[in-house]
Each structure stands twice: as C-alpha cells, then as structure tokens.
Enzyme design. Sequence first.
Site, PDB file in Angstrom:
ATOM      1  CG  ASP A 242      25.364  -7.452   5.795  1.00  0.00           C
ATOM      2  OD1 ASP A 242      25.032  -8.486   5.201  1.00  0.00           O
ATOM      3  OD2 ASP A 242      26.535  -7.008   5.766  1.00  0.00           O
TER       4      ASP A 242
ATOM      5  CD  GLU B 250      22.804 -16.118  -1.869  1.00  0.00           C
ATOM      6  OE1 GLU B 250      23.224 -15.076  -1.364  1.00  0.00           O
ATOM      7  OE2 GLU B 250      23.546 -17.074  -2.137  1.00  0.00           O
TER       8      GLU B 250
HETATM    9  N1  ADE Z   1      27.193 -11.611   2.453  1.00  0.00           N
HETATM   10  C1  ADE Z   1      26.238 -10.775   2.906  1.00  0.00           C
HETATM   11  N2  ADE Z   1      26.738  -9.907   3.798  1.00  0.00           N
HETATM   12  C2  ADE Z   1      28.053 -10.191   3.910  1.00  0.00           C
HETATM   13  C3  ADE Z   1      29.111  -9.662   4.688  1.00  0.00           C
HETATM   14  N3  ADE Z   1      28.905  -8.663   5.536  1.00  0.00           N
HETATM   15  N4  ADE Z   1      30.339 -10.219   4.558  1.00  0.00           N
HETATM   16  C4  ADE Z   1      30.547 -11.251   3.701  1.00  0.00           C
HETATM   17  N5  ADE Z   1      29.574 -11.801   2.967  1.00  0.00           N
HETATM   18  C5  ADE Z   1      28.334 -11.276   3.054  1.00  0.00           C
END
Ligand code: ADE
Length: 233
Positions: A200, A13
Amino acid sequence: MNKLGIIGAMELEVEQLKSEMTVDAISKKAGMDFYEGILNGTRVVVVRSGVGKVNAALCTQILADLFAVTHIINTGVAGSLNPALDIGDILISTDALHHDVDASIFGYRPGEVPQLGIREFPASQELAQAAKVACEKVNPDIHAVLGRVVSGDQFISDKAVKDRLIREFQGDCTEMEGASIAQGAYLNDIPFVIIRAISDKADDSAQMDYPVFEAAAAKHSAALVREMAGRLS
Ligand code: ADE
C-alpha cells in the site's frame, strides 16, 4: 556454518517458507513457534513474531540467545513512502530507524533512542546485495530498490503522517517491526536485512489497498528470502 533467523510478523509472511523447509524441531517461547530446519540447503529458524515492535524485539533476542543465529532476515510487507516504490515493488533495507521515538526535548534527534549513540541501524551490505541478486533471479519483473525502513507501532494511512515520515526521516517504506529487529540485531552484533514488498502507499488509500495486495506482496518477499537462503549456506 550459517544459521539464518527469518522473522515475519504475520503467518501470511512466513507460511510459504515453513511449507518449503524441512523441519527438524518446533519450539515455543514467548507465544512464538520457532521452526528449525533446512531451507533451500541452508540451516534456518523461521518464526512468526506477531505484529509490532515489542514482539519483534523479543523475537530477535530469542533468536540470538536460544538459537544462536548468525544472520537475521525480516520478510514481509510495508507501505511505500518513496514515490518510486509502487505496490508490488520490493524494498531491501540499507538501514532502519524508529519513527515513533522522540526524546528531542533532551537534544536527541527525532527517532533516536537515548544513549545508544546511533539512530539509523545499518543493514548488512552483504545481505542486501544477496537480496538484490536473489530478487533478480526469482522476481525478475519486480522493481527492487535499496532504501530506509522507518518503523513504528502504527499502521500509517494518512497522507499528512506519510509526508512527515518522508520529511523528518527520509524513509522509503514504513512498517511496524523492522527497526526493532535492526536494533536487536545491532545490540547483539548480528548482521541483518529487512525485505519488504509494498502492499500500500501508507496514505488515505492504504486501508483499501492493504487487504487486496497483502497476500501477493508477502509471497514475493518470501520467494526472495527462500532464494537468498540458498546463497547463504
Ligand atoms: N505494513 C504494511 N503497510 C503498512 C502501513 N501503511 N503502515 C504500517 N505498517 C504497514
């Protein structure tokens, strides 16, 4: 003169930002390397905090105490909670709260840290606006939305948990650092914003999607932050 503290939880990042800045000094504290220098014409301190709320809070306090930053920007990836946020889209924070704090037995709202008098830490509108403008410039094809970050020390990959975070907290995205950075910035009176690209959907598909989309999402967020830095000298 502004001095931006830029925090990413993972190397992925912040690596792009570190390679794009001119570095004057690197110092180590609490296991974190703080890169001081100039990014796109603006004085910055770029740091990988490590994952989770404790790391993020420590990092924020160090940026306040040892580097006297004037603004804090958190860049990275997140799971979407808002159905309008697809993988690859970008969330710019309006505010942030802890989804894993619960002192409701004493009358506090879920998510509220006792005795602080505030649950949602408000992001700087000036920084959020600068982020929106920067996004239109560098990522014109990417859908950027303003919204709420809900943070906890959990990777969310379960539809039932996701639904609870939406129902209880009206979150737009979830991740593991933002609310700690927000709380630290609030307590130190430093304006902040959280920029998160969606990797996601924080449901049963998250375990599969996250590793596939993480790198591209992190890059988009970092590109936006670089452009933003240029507007905040
Ligand atoms: N960072 C990226 N995706 C995430 C998720 N599903 N839960 C917690 N942190 C995250």
